[in-house]
Scaffold this motif. Structure first.
Motif, PDB file in Angstrom:
ATOM      1  N   GLY A  65      -2.169  15.262 -15.498  1.00 36.16           N
ATOM      2  CA  GLY A  65      -1.037  14.667 -16.200  1.00 36.16           C
ATOM      3  C   GLY A  65       0.289  14.780 -15.473  1.00 36.16           C
ATOM      4  N   GLN A  66       0.320  15.478 -14.336  1.00 34.45           N
ATOM      5  CA  GLN A  66       1.583  15.647 -13.609  1.00 34.45           C
ATOM      6  C   GLN A  66       1.999  14.318 -12.975  1.00 34.45           C
ATOM      7  OE1 GLN A  66       1.643  19.071 -11.087  1.00 34.45           O
ATOM      8  NE2 GLN A  66       3.506  18.476 -10.006  1.00 34.45           N
ATOM      9  N   PRO A  67       3.296  13.960 -13.062  1.00 34.64           N
ATOM     10  CA  PRO A  67       3.740  12.682 -12.497  1.00 34.64           C
ATOM     11  C   PRO A  67       4.125  12.805 -11.029  1.00 34.64           C
ATOM     12  CG  PRO A  67       5.520  13.676 -13.754  1.00 34.64           C
ATOM     13  CD  PRO A  67       4.347  14.613 -13.861  1.00 34.64           C
ATOM     14  N   ILE A  68       3.860  11.745 -10.273  1.00 37.08           N
ATOM     15  CA  ILE A  68       4.370  11.571  -8.916  1.00 37.08           C
ATOM     16  C   ILE A  68       5.205  10.293  -8.938  1.00 37.08           C
ATOM     17  CG2 ILE A  68       3.787  11.187  -6.494  1.00 37.08           C
ATOM     18  CD1 ILE A  68       1.171  12.670  -6.976  1.00 37.08           C
ATOM     19  N   VAL A  69       6.484  10.392  -8.596  1.00 38.58           N
ATOM     20  CA  VAL A  69       7.413   9.274  -8.764  1.00 38.58           C
ATOM     21  C   VAL A  69       7.657   8.582  -7.424  1.00 38.58           C
ATOM     22  CG1 VAL A  69       9.712   8.585  -9.530  1.00 38.58           C
ATOM     23  CG2 VAL A  69       8.512  10.439 -10.710  1.00 38.58           C
ATOM     24  N   LEU A  70       7.424   7.271  -7.397  1.00 43.43           N
ATOM     25  CA  LEU A  70       7.794   6.427  -6.257  1.00 43.43           C
ATOM     26  C   LEU A  70       9.097   5.736  -6.630  1.00 43.43           C
ATOM     27  CD1 LEU A  70       4.298   4.858  -5.465  1.00 43.43           C
ATOM     28  CD2 LEU A  70       5.266   6.997  -4.617  1.00 43.43           C
ATOM     29  N   ARG A  71      10.189   6.224  -6.077  1.00 45.92           N
ATOM     30  CA  ARG A  71      11.506   5.785  -6.518  1.00 45.92           C
ATOM     31  C   ARG A  71      11.778   4.328  -6.150  1.00 45.92           C
ATOM     32  NH1 ARG A  71      17.111   8.442  -4.517  1.00 45.92           N
ATOM     33  NH2 ARG A  71      16.325   7.532  -2.601  1.00 45.92           N
ATOM     34  N   GLU A  72      12.177   3.559  -7.185  1.00 42.40           N
ATOM     35  CA  GLU A  72      12.601   2.164  -7.037  1.00 42.40           C
ATOM     36  C   GLU A  72      11.530   1.310  -6.345  1.00 42.40           C
ATOM     37  OE1 GLU A  72      16.454   1.888  -5.252  1.00 42.40           O
ATOM     38  OE2 GLU A  72      17.409   3.187  -6.752  1.00 42.40           O
ATOM     39  N   LEU A 111      -1.460  11.851 -12.766  1.00 40.12           N
ATOM     40  CA  LEU A 111      -2.734  12.357 -12.270  1.00 40.12           C
ATOM     41  C   LEU A 111      -3.714  12.572 -13.420  1.00 40.12           C
ATOM     42  CD1 LEU A 111      -1.506  14.983  -9.641  1.00 40.12           C
ATOM     43  CD2 LEU A 111      -2.084  12.578  -9.298  1.00 40.12           C
ATOM     44  N   ASP A 112      -4.917  12.073 -13.243  1.00 41.25           N
ATOM     45  CA  ASP A 112      -5.971  12.197 -14.254  1.00 41.25           C
ATOM     46  C   ASP A 112      -7.141  12.960 -13.644  1.00 41.25           C
ATOM     47  OD1 ASP A 112      -7.619  11.907 -16.441  1.00 41.25           O
ATOM     48  OD2 ASP A 112      -8.257   9.870 -15.922  1.00 41.25           O
ATOM     49  N   GLN A 113      -7.215  14.259 -13.955  1.00 49.53           N
ATOM     50  CA  GLN A 113      -8.268  15.090 -13.376  1.00 49.53           C
ATOM     51  C   GLN A 113      -9.617  14.767 -14.002  1.00 49.53           C
ATOM     52  OE1 GLN A 113      -7.666  19.444 -13.455  1.00 49.53           O
ATOM     53  NE2 GLN A 113      -9.845  19.639 -13.902  1.00 49.53           N
ATOM     54  N   GLN A 114     -10.595  14.493 -13.152  1.00 53.39           N
ATOM     55  CA  GLN A 114     -11.942  14.201 -13.612  1.00 53.39           C
ATOM     56  C   GLN A 114     -12.719  15.497 -13.870  1.00 53.39           C
ATOM     57  OE1 GLN A 114     -12.693  10.591 -13.870  1.00 53.39           O
ATOM     58  NE2 GLN A 114     -10.492  10.962 -13.769  1.00 53.39           N
ATOM     59  N   LYS A 115     -13.691  15.416 -14.756  1.00 48.78           N
ATOM     60  CA  LYS A 115     -14.495  16.593 -15.100  1.00 48.78           C
ATOM     61  C   LYS A 115     -15.342  17.008 -13.908  1.00 48.78           C
ATOM     62  CE  LYS A 115     -17.776  18.302 -18.565  1.00 48.78           C
ATOM     63  NZ  LYS A 115     -18.572  17.961 -19.764  1.00 48.78           N
ATOM     64  N   HIS A 116     -15.370  18.317 -13.654  1.00 43.76           N
ATOM     65  CA  HIS A 116     -16.149  18.845 -12.538  1.00 43.76           C
ATOM     66  C   HIS A 116     -17.483  19.384 -13.034  1.00 43.76           C
ATOM     67  CE1 HIS A 116     -17.188  21.263  -8.972  1.00 43.76           C
ATOM     68  NE2 HIS A 116     -16.387  20.439  -8.328  1.00 43.76           N
ATOM     69  N   GLU A 117     -18.474  19.306 -12.184  1.00 44.70           N
ATOM     70  CA  GLU A 117     -19.833  19.693 -12.572  1.00 44.70           C
ATOM     71  C   GLU A 117     -19.978  21.202 -12.753  1.00 44.70           C
ATOM     72  OE1 GLU A 117     -24.425  19.229 -10.882  1.00 44.70           O
ATOM     73  OE2 GLU A 117     -22.736  18.386  -9.771  1.00 44.70           O
ATOM     74  N   LYS A 118     -19.231  21.984 -11.954  1.00 43.00           N
ATOM     75  CA  LYS A 118     -19.436  23.442 -11.979  1.00 43.00           C
ATOM     76  C   LYS A 118     -18.197  24.227 -12.391  1.00 43.00           C
ATOM     77  CE  LYS A 118     -23.017  23.331  -8.393  1.00 43.00           C
ATOM     78  NZ  LYS A 118     -23.400  23.810  -7.032  1.00 43.00           N
ATOM     79  N   PHE A 119     -17.021  23.762 -11.966  1.00 43.15           N
ATOM     80  CA  PHE A 119     -15.795  24.506 -12.231  1.00 43.15           C
ATOM     81  C   PHE A 119     -14.995  23.846 -13.344  1.00 43.15           C
ATOM     82  CE2 PHE A 119     -16.817  25.560  -7.846  1.00 43.15           C
ATOM     83  CZ  PHE A 119     -16.531  26.913  -7.771  1.00 43.15           C
ATOM     84  N   THR A 120     -14.287  24.660 -14.114  1.00 51.20           N
ATOM     85  CA  THR A 120     -13.279  24.164 -15.049  1.00 51.20           C
ATOM     86  C   THR A 120     -11.976  24.894 -14.752  1.00 51.20           C
ATOM     87  OG1 THR A 120     -13.939  25.779 -16.735  1.00 51.20           O
ATOM     88  CG2 THR A 120     -14.907  23.565 -16.876  1.00 51.20           C
ATOM     89  N   ARG A 121     -10.875  24.229 -15.062  1.00 49.10           N
ATOM     90  CA  ARG A 121      -9.559  24.781 -14.727  1.00 49.10           C
ATOM     91  C   ARG A 121      -8.798  25.156 -15.991  1.00 49.10           C
ATOM     92  NH1 ARG A 121      -4.706  21.798 -11.260  1.00 49.10           N
ATOM     93  NH2 ARG A 121      -3.279  23.584 -11.235  1.00 49.10           N
ATOM     94  N   THR A 169       0.842  -1.190   0.000  1.00 46.82           N
ATOM     95  CA  THR A 169       0.000   0.000   0.000  1.00 46.82           C
ATOM     96  C   THR A 169       0.883   1.247   0.000  1.00 46.82           C
ATOM     97  OG1 THR A 169      -1.745  -1.159   1.212  1.00 46.82           O
ATOM     98  CG2 THR A 169      -1.819   1.250   1.221  1.00 46.82           C
ATOM     99  N   HIS A 170       0.684   2.095  -1.003  1.00 50.03           N
ATOM    100  CA  HIS A 170       1.440   3.341  -1.113  1.00 50.03           C
ATOM    101  C   HIS A 170       0.538   4.513  -0.758  1.00 50.03           C
ATOM    102  CE1 HIS A 170       4.869   1.451  -3.206  1.00 50.03           C
ATOM    103  NE2 HIS A 170       3.962   0.731  -3.831  1.00 50.03           N
ATOM    104  N   GLU A 171       1.095   5.474  -0.070  1.00 49.87           N
ATOM    105  CA  GLU A 171       0.380   6.721   0.193  1.00 49.87           C
ATOM    106  C   GLU A 171       0.816   7.750  -0.853  1.00 49.87           C
ATOM    107  OE1 GLU A 171       0.882   8.041   4.179  1.00 49.87           O
ATOM    108  OE2 GLU A 171      -0.614   6.645   4.983  1.00 49.87           O
ATOM    109  N   ILE A 172      -0.102   8.123  -1.709  1.00 52.22           N
ATOM    110  CA  ILE A 172       0.178   9.061  -2.783  1.00 52.22           C
ATOM    111  C   ILE A 172      -0.243  10.451  -2.333  1.00 52.22           C
ATOM    112  CG2 ILE A 172      -0.113   9.556  -5.233  1.00 52.22           C
ATOM    113  CD1 ILE A 172       1.126   6.811  -4.586  1.00 52.22           C
ATOM    114  N   VAL A 173       0.726  11.340  -2.206  1.00 47.13           N
ATOM    115  CA  VAL A 173       0.443  12.700  -1.751  1.00 47.13           C
ATOM    116  C   VAL A 173       0.155  13.590  -2.956  1.00 47.13           C
ATOM    117  CG1 VAL A 173       1.311  14.697  -0.482  1.00 47.13           C
ATOM    118  CG2 VAL A 173       1.915  12.377   0.266  1.00 47.13           C
ATOM    119  N   VAL A 174      -1.101  13.998  -3.084  1.00 46.27           N
ATOM    120  CA  VAL A 174      -1.498  14.940  -4.134  1.00 46.27           C
ATOM    121  C   VAL A 174      -1.414  16.335  -3.530  1.00 46.27           C
ATOM    122  CG1 VAL A 174      -3.310  15.632  -5.736  1.00 46.27           C
ATOM    123  CG2 VAL A 174      -3.009  13.211  -5.157  1.00 46.27           C
TER     124      VAL A 174
END
Length: 409
Positions: free
Chosen positions: A227-234, A251-261, A215-220
């Motif tokens: 599309g930004q990468p988070i690297v877990l080394r080795e 990272l794959d950002q999902q579509k939001h109902e009200k806001f767009t970035r 189990t990895h803890e992925i810090v966003v």
């Protein structure tokens, strides 16, 4: 001349870890979390202690090195002074950012180290709220790890394969007519492993590795992008004699109902009535962190259809500095009334006396037509009907030859 790395000289390769408050064995996740904690603690906007600006800059510099696997590995080898010397170009390096720490002209056998395994890419779905507020996600991943029972040997009494002399392959000569052809074939005794065991390991069945779920803890972090990468080394598959590759989380950002970035800005569509566009309004928008924003327009000026106005400082957090944010851009859609009673129309004529002048014309020069309301579905149905009529007309035309035909005289 290029310099060689001083292997026996003590180097200071702990200060960057100390600045972030982590051990040298810290994982990429732990370093990321520590950076976020220390950056918030010593940020100049929050910390008024003397030297906070310098401490914050040192923390950022340390994180820039330790978050990058290659820079971190180099720092662990040559320390801070080694990085400075390499970056300064003392002794050569020909533009290599940290000089040539691996010896003259390239890698020797000792410096090259074991071969490296393949990186593994994984797409992680995140919401816009995750990217705005920051979030730690748990991710279970199954991979090959070196068997603990046999320590990656595959069994007992491991020795070099006698069938292939420890090469892992055999050379087979095949006849191709009058010619001979040599071909390498995987050794059928050791199956390319170069070694054999008298008794296979009961745990890994001689495979040297076993499957294991971790189990990895992925810090966003706040402000990260699609599309930004988070690297877990080795952290990729292990195998004896191989340096594991990295797990690269995309990272794959999902579509939001009200806001767009868009970059560091957020876009929001707001529906208002004609009265609100002309006379002003108050409304409340719930932000991505569940704060309620009071949006107020005094009515001193009028809002036009599709006009965009900005709320500064309420966009996305800037990467590595969550206290700085982009803009919240609000686009206004104005809802007009379907009809107005005659007294209201007459009242508006006196209150808003803005009419385009009626062009002059004579009755024999113009045609009287009727303007009626119509919805989009009726328009689409009319277009479909017109399309069918056009197709019927085409069918009635004379048959034309297909393709290009040539006739010789």
């Amino acid at each position: 001349m290029f310099r060689r790395e001083k292997r026996n000289e003590q180097v200071n390769n702990t200060r960057f870890y100390t600045l972030l408050g982590v051990e040298k064995t810290a994982t990429a996740d732990e370093i990321s979390r520590a950076h976020k904690r220390m950056a918030m603690k010593y940020h100049p906007d929050r910390c008024k202690e003397p030297g906070a600006n310098e401490r914050y800059a040192e923390i950022q510099a340390a994180y820039d090195i330790l978050k990058d696997p290659q820079k971190r590995a180099l720092y662990d080898r040559v320390g801070e002074e080694g990085l400075k010397e390499g970056a300064g170009g003392g002794g050569g390096g020909g533009g290599f950012p940290f000089g040539f720490p691996f010896g003259f002209g390239g890698h020797d056998e000792e410096d090259a180290g074991p071969p490296r395994g393949r990186d593994v890419k994984h797409v992680l779905a995140v919401t816009l709220e995750d990217l705005y507020n920051g979030k730690t996600k748990r991710l279970n991943m199954t991979k090959n790890v070196i068997c603990a029972t046999c320590a990656g040997l595959g069994g007992k009494n491991v020795r070099s394969c006698t069938a292939c002399n420890g090469r892992g392959f055999k050379v087979v000569i095949q006849m191709m007519g009058p010619m001979q052809m040599q071909q390498r074939m995987e050794c059928d005794e050791c199956h390319g492993e170069k070694q054999t065991a008298s008794e296979k390991c009961v745990t890994c069945k001689g495979n040297k590795v076993v499957r294991q779920t971790k189990t990895h803890e992925i810090v966003v972090e706040q402000g990260m992008k699609h599309g930004q990468p988070i690297v877990l080394r080795e952290e990729a598959d292990q195998y004896p004699g191989i340096t594991p590759g990295d797990i690269v989380i995309l990272l794959d950002q999902q579509k939001h109902e009200k806001f767009t970035r868009e970059g560091d800005n957020l876009h929001y569509n707001l529906n208002i009535t004609l009265v609100e566009a002309l006379c002003g309004f108050k409304t409340v928008i719930e932000h991505l962190d569940q704060r309620k924003l009071l949006i107020e327009h005094s009515g001193e000026d009028c809002i036009s259809p599709d006009e965009v106005r900005a709320v500064r400082g309420e966009g996305m957090p800037t990467p590595r500095n969550p206290f700085e944010k982009g803009m919240l851009l609000i686009k206004f859609t104005i809802t007009f009334p379907k009809a107005l009673p005659v007294p209201v129309r007459q009242g508006l004529e006196t209150l808003i006396p803005f009419r385009n002048p009626i062009p002059t014309y004579s009755a024999d020069e113009v045609y009287d037509v009727v303007l009626t309301p119509i919805d989009e579905e009726t328009v689409r149905a009319s277009q479909r009907q017109h399309g069918r009529g056009q197709a019927t007309d085409d069918d009635d035309s004379e048959t034309q030859p297909q393709g290009v035909q040539c006739q010789q005289a």
